[in-house]
Motif scaffolding. Sequence first.
Motif, mmCIF file in Angstrom:
data_model
loop_
_atom_site.group_PDB
_atom_site.id
_atom_site.type_symbol
_atom_site.label_atom_id
_atom_site.label_comp_id
_atom_site.label_asym_id
_atom_site.label_seq_id
_atom_site.Cartn_x
_atom_site.Cartn_y
_atom_site.Cartn_z
ATOM 1 N N GLU A 149 51.336 30.735 57.798
ATOM 2 C CA GLU A 149 51.066 30.790 59.182
ATOM 3 C C GLU A 149 53.024 29.840 59.639
ATOM 4 O O GLU A 149 53.331 29.513 58.542
ATOM 5 C CB GLU A 149 50.251 29.944 59.615
ATOM 6 C CG GLU A 149 49.396 31.052 58.816
ATOM 7 C CD GLU A 149 47.242 29.649 59.695
ATOM 8 O OE1 GLU A 149 48.399 28.357 59.260
ATOM 9 O OE2 GLU A 149 46.270 30.013 59.076
ATOM 10 N N ASP A 191 50.938 36.164 59.864
ATOM 11 C CA ASP A 191 50.400 35.264 60.761
ATOM 12 C C ASP A 191 51.665 35.689 62.337
ATOM 13 O O ASP A 191 52.506 35.047 61.658
ATOM 14 C CB ASP A 191 49.640 34.360 60.510
ATOM 15 C CG ASP A 191 49.113 33.989 61.509
ATOM 16 O OD1 ASP A 191 48.749 33.889 62.551
ATOM 17 O OD2 ASP A 191 48.702 32.604 61.036
ATOM 18 N N CYS A 193 50.239 35.705 65.397
ATOM 19 C CA CYS A 193 50.425 34.540 66.148
ATOM 20 C C CYS A 193 50.321 34.155 66.988
ATOM 21 O O CYS A 193 51.562 33.159 66.821
ATOM 22 C CB CYS A 193 48.577 33.415 65.742
ATOM 23 S SG CYS A 193 47.026 34.347 65.181
ATOM 24 N N ASN A 194 50.293 34.959 68.502
ATOM 25 C CA ASN A 194 51.447 34.106 69.638
ATOM 26 C C ASN A 194 53.387 33.876 69.117
ATOM 27 O O ASN A 194 54.226 33.033 69.572
ATOM 28 C CB ASN A 194 51.150 32.705 69.069
ATOM 29 C CG ASN A 194 49.849 32.026 69.379
ATOM 30 O OD1 ASN A 194 49.041 32.523 70.723
ATOM 31 N ND2 ASN A 194 48.884 30.521 69.083
ATOM 32 N N CYS A 235 45.857 37.223 66.254
ATOM 33 C CA CYS A 235 45.176 36.569 67.870
ATOM 34 C C CYS A 235 44.163 37.735 68.694
ATOM 35 O O CYS A 235 44.894 39.082 69.104
ATOM 36 C CB CYS A 235 45.758 35.943 68.428
ATOM 37 S SG CYS A 235 46.372 33.784 67.456
ATOM 38 N N ASP A 236 43.418 37.288 68.919
ATOM 39 C CA ASP A 236 42.802 38.204 70.141
ATOM 40 C C ASP A 236 42.873 37.728 71.758
ATOM 41 O O ASP A 236 42.856 38.135 72.884
ATOM 42 C CB ASP A 236 41.155 37.832 70.286
ATOM 43 C CG ASP A 236 40.470 36.207 71.004
ATOM 44 O OD1 ASP A 236 42.192 35.522 70.493
ATOM 45 O OD2 ASP A 236 39.711 35.828 70.786
ATOM 46 N N THR A 237 43.866 37.112 71.733
ATOM 47 C CA THR A 237 45.042 36.385 73.063
ATOM 48 C C THR A 237 46.138 37.054 72.883
ATOM 49 O O THR A 237 46.936 37.253 73.632
ATOM 50 C CB THR A 237 45.074 35.157 73.149
ATOM 51 O OG1 THR A 237 45.356 34.667 72.054
ATOM 52 C CG2 THR A 237 43.593 34.867 73.822
ATOM 53 N N ASP A 238 46.634 37.423 71.937
ATOM 54 C CA ASP A 238 47.215 38.438 72.192
ATOM 55 C C ASP A 238 47.881 39.823 72.115
ATOM 56 O O ASP A 238 47.578 40.316 72.687
ATOM 57 C CB ASP A 238 48.422 38.828 70.187
ATOM 58 C CG ASP A 238 48.450 37.265 69.853
ATOM 59 O OD1 ASP A 238 48.457 36.315 70.433
ATOM 60 O OD2 ASP A 238 48.860 37.010 68.541
ATOM 61 N N TYR A 241 46.869 42.357 70.585
ATOM 62 C CA TYR A 241 46.024 43.066 70.276
ATOM 63 C C TYR A 241 44.828 43.788 71.722
ATOM 64 O O TYR A 241 44.122 43.593 72.151
ATOM 65 C CB TYR A 241 44.655 41.410 70.196
ATOM 66 C CG TYR A 241 43.268 41.564 70.177
ATOM 67 C CD1 TYR A 241 42.824 42.393 68.595
ATOM 68 C CD2 TYR A 241 41.810 41.199 71.634
ATOM 69 C CE1 TYR A 241 40.967 42.624 69.058
ATOM 70 C CE2 TYR A 241 40.389 41.936 71.203
ATOM 71 C CZ TYR A 241 40.138 42.213 70.221
ATOM 72 O OH TYR A 241 38.823 42.367 69.870
ATOM 73 N N LYS A 268 42.225 36.664 65.135
ATOM 74 C CA LYS A 268 41.917 35.708 64.518
ATOM 75 C C LYS A 268 41.016 35.359 65.721
ATOM 76 O O LYS A 268 41.801 35.072 67.170
ATOM 77 C CB LYS A 268 42.706 34.633 64.581
ATOM 78 C CG LYS A 268 42.529 33.116 64.428
ATOM 79 C CD LYS A 268 44.346 31.623 64.459
ATOM 80 C CE LYS A 268 44.429 32.446 62.710
ATOM 81 N NZ LYS A 268 45.945 31.513 63.155
ATOM 82 N N GLN A 269 39.870 35.343 65.922
ATOM 83 C CA GLN A 269 39.269 34.356 67.287
ATOM 84 C C GLN A 269 39.887 33.245 67.749
ATOM 85 O O GLN A 269 39.045 32.144 66.881
ATOM 86 C CB GLN A 269 37.381 35.166 66.809
ATOM 87 C CG GLN A 269 36.575 34.748 68.118
ATOM 88 C CD GLN A 269 35.399 34.768 67.872
ATOM 89 O OE1 GLN A 269 35.232 35.342 66.437
ATOM 90 N NE2 GLN A 269 34.617 34.842 68.462
ATOM 91 N N THR A 270 39.587 33.192 69.016
ATOM 92 C CA THR A 270 40.211 32.529 69.731
ATOM 93 C C THR A 270 39.122 31.560 71.190
ATOM 94 O O THR A 270 39.169 29.910 71.291
ATOM 95 C CB THR A 270 41.500 31.947 70.217
ATOM 96 O OG1 THR A 270 41.826 33.091 71.056
ATOM 97 C CG2 THR A 270 42.508 31.810 68.961
#
Length: 513
Positions: A149, A191, A193-194, A235-238, A241, A268-270
């Motif tokens: 990460e 990772d 994410c973001n 991430c689910d906000t990327d 996705y 990764k669920q946020t």
Amino acid sequence: MPLNAGESGYGSAPGGGLAGAAGASETAPLLMPEPDPDQEPGPGHQWKPMSREALEAAAGGPGWRRVRCYLVALFWLAWLTMLAVAVAIVVVSPRPVGTSLKWWQRTLYYRLEPDLSPGAQAQGPGGVDGVCERLPHLRSLGIGALILEGVFIKRTSFSNLTVATKNLETLAQIQRLLIESKKADLKVMLDFCNAEPFALQDVAGAPDRQSNHSGKVQPALRFWLEQGVAGFVICDTDASYSGETLLEWRGVLEEFSLQGEERIVVVKQTRDVLHPPEGSGRSNFTLVDVVMKSILPFSDERLSAQEVANAIETQLQTQEEDVWPSWTVGGEAPHHLKKLLLVLMMTLPGSPAFEHNVENGPTQSKPLAGGLTHGETNETADANGRKAKTKSSAAALFTTLSHSKTREEALLYGSFTLLPFNTSSNFSSSSNSSSAPILAFLRSWGCVEFLVLLNAGPEPHRLDPAWAPSLPERGVFVASTGMNHLGPTSLHTLSLQPNEAIAIKLFKAGNYS
């Protein structure tokens, strides 16, 4: 004068049918007469064999012979029918069928954020050198995959990226970590994410930042897959996705999966609810392999024991079957509930993912020295001793749970059943004060059932003898937060201490495993 006159008369001869026998007489007949057919035979009579006609007549005639043949045939037909029915019942009766799990379903994940700063930082415990030294120990604990990460996150507003082709030293550190992980039989996942799209592009050496998002990311995927990376986390906000992007990712991953082991995508669920990828046009999550969920909600403050218990109960009541979950702790829990959450993560359906800074987690503890060091007091030594004992107990708990997780079918792919035994009628407390509920669930496979009991409250509870009449009465302890329960036990005498979690392996009557 007759010849036989007198006892000793002249010319007398012995009688009785045999020469010289006493009382014999010449008047005895020399030939035996023919027996009368109507008269029963005497003791010395010899039976003659019967003819076929006589036998059939005595047995009732030829019809009885056919009846006997029919009865014998009917007996064997009935026996064969019962055998066939028994075999059919065994074949069609429901029984557990072994599930062939893939590597990412069997493994335990370890979330790690290495210090990739150039220079002397690499020599510290959080640097690449320190991480590489811990890899064999992590593998011995049952860890199967590392999630790196913070590698692609933009550190500052000036786009000072952690990884870029300009920083060849940092890239060499990651490549070394990949090589050492392969030697330790550990898979590595990155990772994303973001992460900024051009951060991934810089690593892959694609200078064109004006192309679309897929054009930026695909070269990075291929670059790291060629380095031996086992998968990626988003991430689910990327922006990644989405249905279109994930379809392209799946094509690249399947291409490399044909050359070796399967490569995967983890989401990764946020958010509170995970929605399907946008534009996928599907209600399921077939474009991703694993969904990483948090047991506790994220909070800026440490959660209370009641909030932890409520969050656990909510997660247990909302189990989903269309995705493979990977559990993380998420929010900050009280220290005394760390082991309870560890037992929960290891016994829930799915694969646990442990954070790199988890307290009392899979870390290698060093033994204490034989004496006091300079400036060390007895109180400090006692505190260090208690700390070492706590780490030893945590390591024993983690090792026991990880080994049980990898070899027990009930914990790997067994069914999940939440037990509604969290009311006061099923548990008796030493105090009438309100406390966190007692939670219980089963993991079942075949004749084996794992019972998991969680007491997140501050009061001890004793189970009611009639709390679960459908469960086997006896079992054996597998693990507990204090690692102070060993051997067989009875549910009728079981008691839960404050902040305690217990895992018991139950056996149905007449079955052992």
